[in-house]
Design a protein around this motif. Structure first.
Motif, short mmCIF file in Angstrom:
data_model
loop_
_atom_site.label_atom_id
_atom_site.label_comp_id
_atom_site.label_asym_id
_atom_site.label_seq_id
_atom_site.Cartn_x
_atom_site.Cartn_y
_atom_site.Cartn_z
N LYS A 73 0.93 -1.00 -0.32
CA LYS A 73 0.24 -0.28 0.01
C LYS A 73 1.03 1.89 -0.30
CE LYS A 73 -4.00 1.96 2.26
NZ LYS A 73 -3.70 3.44 2.04
N ALA A 74 2.28 1.50 0.75
CA ALA A 74 2.98 2.39 0.52
C ALA A 74 3.19 3.43 -0.85
CB ALA A 74 4.14 2.48 1.47
N TYR A 75 3.34 2.29 -1.84
CA TYR A 75 3.54 2.33 -3.08
C TYR A 75 2.38 3.19 -3.78
CZ TYR A 75 7.87 0.00 -1.34
OH TYR A 75 9.11 -0.97 -1.23
N GLU A 76 1.39 2.30 -3.03
CA GLU A 76 0.06 2.73 -4.11
C GLU A 76 -0.03 4.51 -3.68
OE1 GLU A 76 -4.94 1.83 -4.57
OE2 GLU A 76 -3.53 0.47 -2.80
N ASP A 77 -0.23 4.31 -2.66
CA ASP A 77 -0.16 5.67 -2.06
C ASP A 77 0.78 6.46 -2.52
OD1 ASP A 77 -2.34 4.79 -0.20
OD2 ASP A 77 -0.84 4.52 1.58
N MET A 78 2.49 6.12 -2.74
CA MET A 78 3.32 7.19 -3.11
C MET A 78 2.73 7.39 -4.54
SD MET A 78 7.41 6.38 -3.86
CE MET A 78 6.83 5.05 -2.39
N ILE A 79 2.26 6.70 -5.68
CA ILE A 79 1.64 6.77 -6.41
C ILE A 79 0.69 7.89 -6.72
CG2 ILE A 79 1.50 5.84 -9.13
CD1 ILE A 79 3.26 3.12 -7.99
N ASN A 80 -0.40 7.34 -6.16
CA ASN A 80 -1.92 7.57 -5.73
C ASN A 80 -1.53 9.59 -5.34
OD1 ASN A 80 -3.64 5.83 -7.02
ND2 ASN A 80 -4.67 5.30 -4.76
N GLY A 81 -0.40 9.92 -4.38
CA GLY A 81 0.14 11.12 -4.88
C GLY A 81 1.18 12.09 -5.12
N GLY A 82 0.67 11.24 -6.71
CA GLY A 82 1.32 11.75 -7.46
C GLY A 82 2.88 11.49 -8.16
N ARG A 83 3.95 10.73 -7.26
CA ARG A 83 4.83 10.20 -7.76
C ARG A 83 4.86 9.22 -9.13
NH1 ARG A 83 10.16 8.01 -4.46
NH2 ARG A 83 11.31 8.41 -6.00
N VAL A 84 4.51 9.48 -10.59
CA VAL A 84 4.01 8.44 -10.75
C VAL A 84 4.84 7.97 -11.97
CG1 VAL A 84 1.63 9.09 -11.65
CG2 VAL A 84 3.24 9.73 -12.93
N SER A 85 6.18 8.76 -11.57
CA SER A 85 7.17 7.65 -12.26
C SER A 85 7.40 6.71 -11.36
CB SER A 85 8.59 8.73 -12.00
OG SER A 85 8.62 9.02 -10.78
N PHE A 86 7.06 6.37 -10.36
CA PHE A 86 7.97 5.64 -9.46
C PHE A 86 6.78 3.99 -9.63
CE2 PHE A 86 8.34 1.86 -6.50
CZ PHE A 86 9.32 2.60 -5.10
N LEU A 87 6.37 4.22 -10.95
CA LEU A 87 5.52 3.14 -11.85
C LEU A 87 6.46 2.24 -12.54
CD1 LEU A 87 2.17 4.32 -12.83
CD2 LEU A 87 2.42 2.60 -11.44
N SER A 88 7.39 3.19 -12.70
CA SER A 88 8.88 1.85 -13.27
C SER A 88 10.30 1.64 -12.93
CB SER A 88 9.62 3.51 -14.37
OG SER A 88 9.98 4.48 -13.32
N ALA A 89 9.62 1.43 -11.40
CA ALA A 89 10.37 0.84 -10.54
C ALA A 89 10.53 -0.51 -10.90
CB ALA A 89 10.12 0.65 -9.28
#
Length: 135
Positions: A73-89
């Protein structure tokens, strides 16, 4: 040299049984996956009625939680918070709630990933499984 905790077969079975019991108590058709600290699959169980795609999503959530040493969920929250670049991790395929690490004395032993119902319910099932071994 340091000592390291590891999940043994008895603990994996206890986690799986408790997670299954939580799912069945609520009439939730899910897939349950348990992985070791490196994200390697130790258990996969697709309950009757669970969608076939859940057998792909649950391992991703478990691997993400184990390798990241935090709830997926921490990653989902990070992405939903606007850090969509994390989708490329690289190597993190399950950045959705429902992956919960198994932590003992600050060490990650592995994780449980669940998929098939609402993400909060997936996490509830995973946590019920982990509680079965006193963590």
């Amino acid at each position: 040299m340091k000592s390291k905790y590891v999940l043994e077969a008895a603990e994996v079975k206890a986690i799986a049984a408790a997670a299954e019991a939580e799912a069945q108590k609520n009439n939730w058709a899910v897939t349950i996956c348990i992985v070791d600290d490196g994200g390697h699959m130790l258990w996969l169980q697709r309950l009757d009625g669970a969608a076939p795609v859940s057998a792909h999503i649950a391992p991703g959530k478990a691997q993400t939680a184990a390798m990241g040493r935090r709830e997926s969920k921490a990653y989902e929250d990070m992405i939903n918070g606007g850090r969509v670049s994390f989708l490329s991790a690289p190597g993190l395929d399950g950045m959705l709630e429902g992956g919960v690490p198994i932590i003992k004395d600050g060490q990650c032993l592995g994780a449980v990933g669940v998929s098939g119902v609402k993400s909060t319910e997936d996490a509830q099932i995973a946590k019920a499984g982990i509680a079965a071994i006193g963590l």
